[in-house]
Design a protein around this motif. Structure first.
Motif, PDB file in Angstrom:
ATOM      1  N   MET A 220       0.819  -1.188   0.000  1.00  0.00           N
ATOM      2  CA  MET A 220       0.000   0.000   0.000  1.00  0.00           C
ATOM      3  C   MET A 220       0.866   1.256   0.000  1.00  0.00           C
ATOM      4  N   VAL A 221       1.935   1.248   0.779  1.00  0.00           N
ATOM      5  CA  VAL A 221       2.827   2.397   0.823  1.00  0.00           C
ATOM      6  C   VAL A 221       3.448   2.626  -0.548  1.00  0.00           C
ATOM      7  N   GLU A 222       3.817   1.547  -1.206  1.00  0.00           N
ATOM      8  CA  GLU A 222       4.400   1.647  -2.546  1.00  0.00           C
ATOM      9  C   GLU A 222       3.380   2.194  -3.540  1.00  0.00           C
ATOM     10  N   ALA A 223       2.143   1.791  -3.413  1.00  0.00           N
ATOM     11  CA  ALA A 223       1.091   2.292  -4.301  1.00  0.00           C
ATOM     12  C   ALA A 223       0.888   3.795  -4.114  1.00  0.00           C
ATOM     13  N   VAL A 224       0.944   4.261  -2.884  1.00  0.00           N
ATOM     14  CA  VAL A 224       0.812   5.695  -2.608  1.00  0.00           C
ATOM     15  C   VAL A 224       1.995   6.458  -3.207  1.00  0.00           C
ATOM     16  N   ARG A 225       3.193   5.916  -3.049  1.00  0.00           N
ATOM     17  CA  ARG A 225       4.388   6.563  -3.604  1.00  0.00           C
ATOM     18  C   ARG A 225       4.313   6.662  -5.123  1.00  0.00           C
ATOM     19  N   ILE A 226       3.881   5.598  -5.770  1.00  0.00           N
ATOM     20  CA  ILE A 226       3.751   5.588  -7.231  1.00  0.00           C
ATOM     21  C   ILE A 226       2.693   6.587  -7.681  1.00  0.00           C
ATOM     22  N   ALA A 227       1.593   6.644  -6.957  1.00  0.00           N
ATOM     23  CA  ALA A 227       0.539   7.601  -7.302  1.00  0.00           C
ATOM     24  C   ALA A 227       1.026   9.038  -7.157  1.00  0.00           C
ATOM     25  N   LYS A 228       1.786   9.326  -6.101  1.00  0.00           N
ATOM     26  CA  LYS A 228       2.331  10.676  -5.911  1.00  0.00           C
ATOM     27  C   LYS A 228       3.289  11.047  -7.039  1.00  0.00           C
ATOM     28  N   GLU A 229       4.124  10.108  -7.429  1.00  0.00           N
ATOM     29  CA  GLU A 229       5.055  10.365  -8.537  1.00  0.00           C
ATOM     30  C   GLU A 229       4.295  10.641  -9.832  1.00  0.00           C
ATOM     31  N   ARG A 230       3.223   9.903 -10.058  1.00  0.00           N
ATOM     32  CA  ARG A 230       2.411  10.115 -11.263  1.00  0.00           C
ATOM     33  C   ARG A 230       1.769  11.501 -11.254  1.00  0.00           C
TER      34      ARG A 230
END
Length: 177
Positions: A1-11
């Motif tokens: 979940m943390v990785e998904a949030v990080r990827i979304a922020k980068e996008r």
């Protein structure tokens, strides 16, 4: 979940950079930059407003723009009885939603942060004056409505309606120069 949030922020950051690059070559860039002097109006809100509304000069008054965005109260009248209800929601829902979300920033006392200071320094004195007037008036209005016991969602919708008036004034100022 943390990785998904990080990827979304980068996008989101990549998309904002792309929008920023697009704005620099856009004919409505002066409008977008001027709108960003207002509290609660950042790049995405300014670009959305400019894209969805376009030329503000087609609205003779700020009330016409408020009506176009669906931020005016509905009315039921018969004879001498006038009843005003909730907002009409007849206009552009995307911009209305963005403006109501922007209105939440007026809960806080008026001040100018680092980012807004940079935007204000680039704006004309007339736009700076409108932006400061908007901030002081809308924060006071928020406190007044909230102290009367109005629900915060209703207060933010009322603030968004008045914010449209200031947006209209800024847009007219930019288009006249």
């Amino acid at each position: 979940m943390v990785e998904a949030v990080r990827i979304a922020k980068e996008r989101v950051e990549r998309l904002e950079c792309t929008i920023e690059e697009f704005v620099s070559a856009w004919s409505l860039e002066p409008l977008v930059r001027a709108l960003q002097t207002l509290r609660g109006v950042d790049l995405i809100v300014a670009v959305t407003f400019a894209t969805e509304v376009g030329d503000v000069s087609r609205f003779e008054t700020s009330r016409q723009l408020m009506g176009y965005l669906g931020l005016v109260p509905g009315e039921r009248s018969t004879g001498e009885t006038v009843r005003r209800g909730s907002i009409t929601k007849a206009g552009n829902g995307r911009v209305r939603h963005m403006l109501v979300e922007s209105a939440w920033t007026y809960r806080h006392p008026p001040k100018i942060g680092k980012t807004k200071l940079y935007r204000l320094e680039q704006a004309s004195p007339a736009v700076r004056e409108i932006a400061w007037k908007a901030q002081t008036r809308l924060t006071a209005r928020y406190r007044k409505l909230a102290s009367r016991g109005k629900r915060t969602t209703v207060v933010c919708t009322a603030i968004a309606r008045e914010l449209v008036g200031f947006i209209w004034a800024v847009a007219r100022q930019v288009q006249s120069t």
